[in-house]
Motif scaffolding. Structure first.
Motif, short mmCIF file in Angstrom:
data_model
loop_
_atom_site.label_atom_id
_atom_site.label_comp_id
_atom_site.label_asym_id
_atom_site.label_seq_id
_atom_site.Cartn_x
_atom_site.Cartn_y
_atom_site.Cartn_z
N ILE A 160 2.21 2.11 11.75
CA ILE A 160 2.83 3.34 10.28
C ILE A 160 3.86 3.83 10.49
CG2 ILE A 160 2.22 6.29 11.15
CD1 ILE A 160 -0.08 5.78 12.21
N GLU A 161 4.68 3.85 11.25
CA GLU A 161 5.93 3.67 12.03
C GLU A 161 6.55 3.20 10.58
OE1 GLU A 161 9.78 5.23 13.89
OE2 GLU A 161 7.54 6.10 14.53
N ARG A 162 6.30 1.68 10.75
CA ARG A 162 7.00 0.84 9.86
C ARG A 162 6.93 1.50 7.89
NH1 ARG A 162 10.51 -0.88 8.08
NH2 ARG A 162 10.71 -3.86 7.49
N ILE A 163 6.02 1.58 7.92
CA ILE A 163 5.47 2.29 6.62
C ILE A 163 6.07 3.49 6.80
CG2 ILE A 163 3.08 3.19 5.28
CD1 ILE A 163 1.69 1.89 6.63
N SER A 164 6.55 4.42 7.20
CA SER A 164 6.40 5.58 6.93
C SER A 164 8.40 5.07 6.55
CB SER A 164 7.06 6.77 8.44
OG SER A 164 5.85 6.36 8.45
N SER A 165 9.29 4.39 7.52
CA SER A 165 10.90 4.02 7.31
C SER A 165 11.09 2.53 6.17
CB SER A 165 11.16 3.56 8.83
OG SER A 165 10.32 1.96 8.64
N MET A 166 9.51 2.26 5.63
CA MET A 166 9.77 1.62 4.34
C MET A 166 9.42 2.36 3.86
SD MET A 166 7.78 -1.77 3.34
CE MET A 166 8.13 -2.67 5.39
N ALA A 167 8.99 3.37 3.86
CA ALA A 167 8.86 4.48 2.42
C ALA A 167 10.18 5.53 1.99
CB ALA A 167 7.88 5.92 2.93
N GLU A 168 11.07 5.94 2.82
CA GLU A 168 12.17 6.52 3.17
C GLU A 168 13.33 5.77 2.97
OE1 GLU A 168 13.89 9.09 6.27
OE2 GLU A 168 14.11 7.27 7.00
N GLU A 169 13.26 3.78 3.25
CA GLU A 169 14.13 3.21 2.33
C GLU A 169 14.53 2.98 1.10
OE1 GLU A 169 15.81 -1.80 3.21
OE2 GLU A 169 14.37 -0.31 4.74
N VAL A 170 12.59 3.05 0.70
CA VAL A 170 12.89 2.21 -1.21
C VAL A 170 13.20 4.09 -1.74
CG1 VAL A 170 11.40 1.72 -2.57
CG2 VAL A 170 11.01 0.65 -0.67
N ASN A 171 12.95 4.72 -0.71
CA ASN A 171 13.18 6.37 -2.16
C ASN A 171 14.84 6.30 -1.96
OD1 ASN A 171 10.85 7.14 -2.81
ND2 ASN A 171 10.40 8.70 -1.26
N SER A 172 15.75 6.14 -0.85
CA SER A 172 16.56 6.31 -1.00
C SER A 172 17.29 4.51 -1.48
CB SER A 172 17.56 6.76 0.67
OG SER A 172 17.50 4.70 1.01
N LYS A 173 17.22 3.87 -1.54
CA LYS A 173 17.38 2.95 -2.42
C LYS A 173 17.45 2.79 -4.49
CE LYS A 173 17.87 -0.95 1.20
NZ LYS A 173 18.12 -1.83 1.15
N SER A 174 16.22 3.41 -4.67
CA SER A 174 15.65 3.83 -6.28
C SER A 174 15.67 5.10 -6.63
CB SER A 174 14.15 2.49 -6.19
OG SER A 174 13.31 3.45 -5.04
N GLU A 175 14.68 5.19 -7.10
CA GLU A 175 14.13 6.64 -7.63
C GLU A 175 13.10 7.76 -6.40
OE1 GLU A 175 14.66 8.36 -9.92
OE2 GLU A 175 15.84 7.00 -11.06
N ASN A 176 14.36 8.56 -5.99
CA ASN A 176 13.44 9.40 -5.14
C ASN A 176 11.89 9.88 -5.33
OD1 ASN A 176 12.31 10.70 -2.89
ND2 ASN A 176 14.14 12.33 -2.20
N ILE A 177 10.63 9.24 -5.12
CA ILE A 177 9.33 9.76 -5.44
C ILE A 177 8.72 10.66 -4.76
CG2 ILE A 177 9.24 8.33 -7.63
CD1 ILE A 177 7.03 6.70 -5.86
N GLY A 178 8.94 10.72 -3.39
CA GLY A 178 8.70 11.71 -2.61
C GLY A 178 7.46 11.34 -1.99
N ALA A 179 6.22 11.71 -1.26
CA ALA A 179 5.27 11.56 -0.87
C ALA A 179 4.09 9.67 -1.41
CB ALA A 179 4.32 12.52 -0.37
N ARG A 180 4.50 9.95 -2.10
CA ARG A 180 3.64 9.26 -3.67
C ARG A 180 3.70 8.06 -3.07
NH1 ARG A 180 5.23 13.25 -7.26
NH2 ARG A 180 3.09 14.57 -8.53
N ARG A 181 5.60 7.48 -2.66
CA ARG A 181 5.60 6.37 -2.23
C ARG A 181 4.77 5.70 -1.38
NH1 ARG A 181 9.10 3.11 -5.31
NH2 ARG A 181 10.29 4.74 -5.18
N LEU A 182 4.83 6.88 -0.71
CA LEU A 182 2.97 6.13 0.44
C LEU A 182 2.05 5.31 -0.07
CD1 LEU A 182 3.47 9.10 2.53
CD2 LEU A 182 4.60 7.03 3.18
N HIS A 183 2.13 5.90 -1.77
CA HIS A 183 0.55 5.40 -2.04
C HIS A 183 0.73 3.64 -2.47
CE1 HIS A 183 -1.61 9.19 -3.15
NE2 HIS A 183 -1.08 9.39 -2.69
#
Length: 491
Positions: free
Chosen positions: A421-444
């Motif tokens: 869960i920790e890894r998925i969360s940090s990955m979602a934050e990282e990808v959102n910061s590098k590309s378009e920020n799509i919020g919680a939809r990145r988790l999907h």
């Protein structure tokens, strides 16, 4: 805080019509707590909508002369996509049972252009309200119609067993003449009595079998009415497709209701007959009155993507049309009367919640009059790693609970470790910061990538428990996440 607060219906004292569905006992703090069960963070936005909902309850307690003057304070939510703007509005409406409609500002065009006119949002909201009230009425009557459905099913199973009326005098009665009565012999009367008794006995046997569920798969022929398609209200404005649908609706009405025979099982016939009988039992006029009052007093319209119709700089080209849409929306938000097929709707007390990312424009780019109609402005925060962790685990419909339940239907047990869960969360934050920020939809996107193989091969792992840890997540996503060019397309 107790979760058993009842949602009650406040009656309209003038005509005994249930006017507003409202969780009257809920304080703003309790409303926020209930929203916390579904939405992580965004305290400011939750507080704003909680106060708006509570103010509706307060308004109903005012004297009539001042009650009409108190209008809702519409809300403008500002924040990137995927942070919970729509979900907050939808959950609020569900909490208080209010008619709710989500529309996108970009689908409307200025009067004179091809597209939906803005008044259609009010007509759509009224349609939602009417369907909600009709459904509530049907649920109240559902138990009382079971006997009627049972009799109709027996009529289908045993044609000719229903009680017959003596229609021999029908023609004579129409013309005011008395048809001559033929005296039946004793033997005929005796034979008819025996047939009636035998048929009645057979009918009761079938009734018992029907109640025991032994006839559910037997097929019967049933007559159904083909309902007209389309909506007459769209004649007041819309595209060519809407117009064609309306014309087809008129043609169907002129031709009358068409009936057709269908061969269905008893189980399916029960559903069809229940809906037919309930539809005939519901008072449509009363339902329209209740729905109209609810829409006017407690309706919520959520206007998304409002930043897309904001005009920055000198208006020319498409900007002219966008400003026209704003001017058309203005009277709806201010309060006006809109004609619908269920009557005239006053929009004065409907709560409007507008939302937009405002990444390329800003709220001040909206026309001043429209800005003034959204006095409450709330900025929603971007989601970080801690928010993503909570989104994955805490809400009632949390993502991990959803995926665990889905694969549980195949007999596969998913065991998500904290490190995963920790890894998925940090990955979602990282990808959102590098590309378009799509919020919680990145988790999907990330969750689908992580579980892609398991979902595909679930039938081969029946009865197994699959452990998802950090190394498993990395093996599925790390190569894509580390490659910025790939992550733009895949994650």
């Amino acid at each position: 805080m107790s979760d058993t607060t009842d949602v009650i219906i406040l009656p309209d004292a003038t005509n005994n019509v249930p006017a507003v569905v409202n969780a009257e006992e809920l304080t703003p703090r309790q409303i926020v707590e209930k929203l916390d069960s579904y939405i992580i963070g965004q305290k400011n936005a939750k507080k704003a909508v909680a106060v708006a909902l509570r103010n509706r309850t307060r308004r109903l307690k005012l004297s009539e002369d001042i009650r009409e003057e108190v209008t809702p304070k519409n809300i403008l939510m500002i924040g990137p996509t995927g942070v919970g703007k729509t979900e907050i509005a939808r959950r609020l409406a569900k909490l208080c049972g209010a008619p709710f409609l989500k529309v996108e500002a970009t689908k409307y065009t200025e009067v004179g252009y091809v597209g939906r006119d803005v008044e259609s949002m009010v007509r759509d909201l009224m349609a939602v309200g009417f369907n909600n009230v009709k459904h509530e009425m049907e649920e109240e009557l559902r138990e009382s119609c079971k006997d009627k459905v049972e009799e109709r099913l027996l009529d289908l199973l045993l044609p000719g067993s229903e009680k017959k009326n003596n229609n021999s005098n029908a023609l004579g009665n129409i013309f005011g003449m008395q048809a001559p009565q033929t005296e039946k012999s004793f033997e005929e009367k005796e034979r008819e009595a025996q047939e009636a008794a035998q048929m009645g006995s057979t009918r009761e046997k079938f009734r018992t079998m029907l109640r025991e569920g032994k006839l559910e798969d037997r097929e019967v022929e049933i007559s159904v009415t083909a309902a007209p398609k389309g909506n007459m209200s769209i004649l007041t404005g819309g595209s060519m497709d809407d117009l064609e649908s309306a014309m087809q609706n008129i043609q169907d009405m002129m031709n009358g209701a068409r009936k057709k025979q269908r061969t269905v099982s008893i189980a399916e016939a029960r559903k069809i007959l229940t809906e037919q009988i309930l539809d005939s039992m519901v008072d449509a006029d009363k339902a329209a009155d209740i729905a109209r009052e609810r829409v006017q007093q407690s309706g919520i319209i959520f206007i998304d993507e409002i930043d897309k119709i904001a005009v920055h700089g000198e208006g020319h080209g498409p900007a002219v049309s966008r400003e026209g849409v704003q001017r058309d929306i203005l009277p709806i938000v201010e309060g006006c009367h809109v004609n619908t097929k269920w009557g005239v709707i006053d929009t004065k007390h409907i709560l409007f919640i507008a939302a937009g990312a405002f990444s390329l424009s800003k709220p001040s780019d909206l026309i001043p009059e429209l800005q003034g109609r959204f006095p409450l402005r709330v900025e929603l925060d971007s989601l970080n790693k801690d928010d993503f962790k909570r989104i994955l685990t805490e809400p009632k419909n949390a993502l991990i609970k959803q995926y665990t339940a889905l694969l549980g239907t195949e007999g596969v047990t998913l065991d998500f470790k904290d490190e995963a869960i920790e890894r998925i969360s940090s990955m979602a934050e990282e990808v959102n910061s590098k590309s378009e920020n799509i919020g919680a939809r990145r988790l999907h996107t990330i969750m689908e990538k992580v579980l892609d193989e398991i979902s595909f091969e679930a039938d081969e792992h029946k009865g197994e428990t699959i452990s998802i840890d950090a190394s498993y997540v990395d093996s599925k996503v790390q190569d894509v996440a580390s490659n910025e060019d790939l992550s733009r397309y895949i994650l």
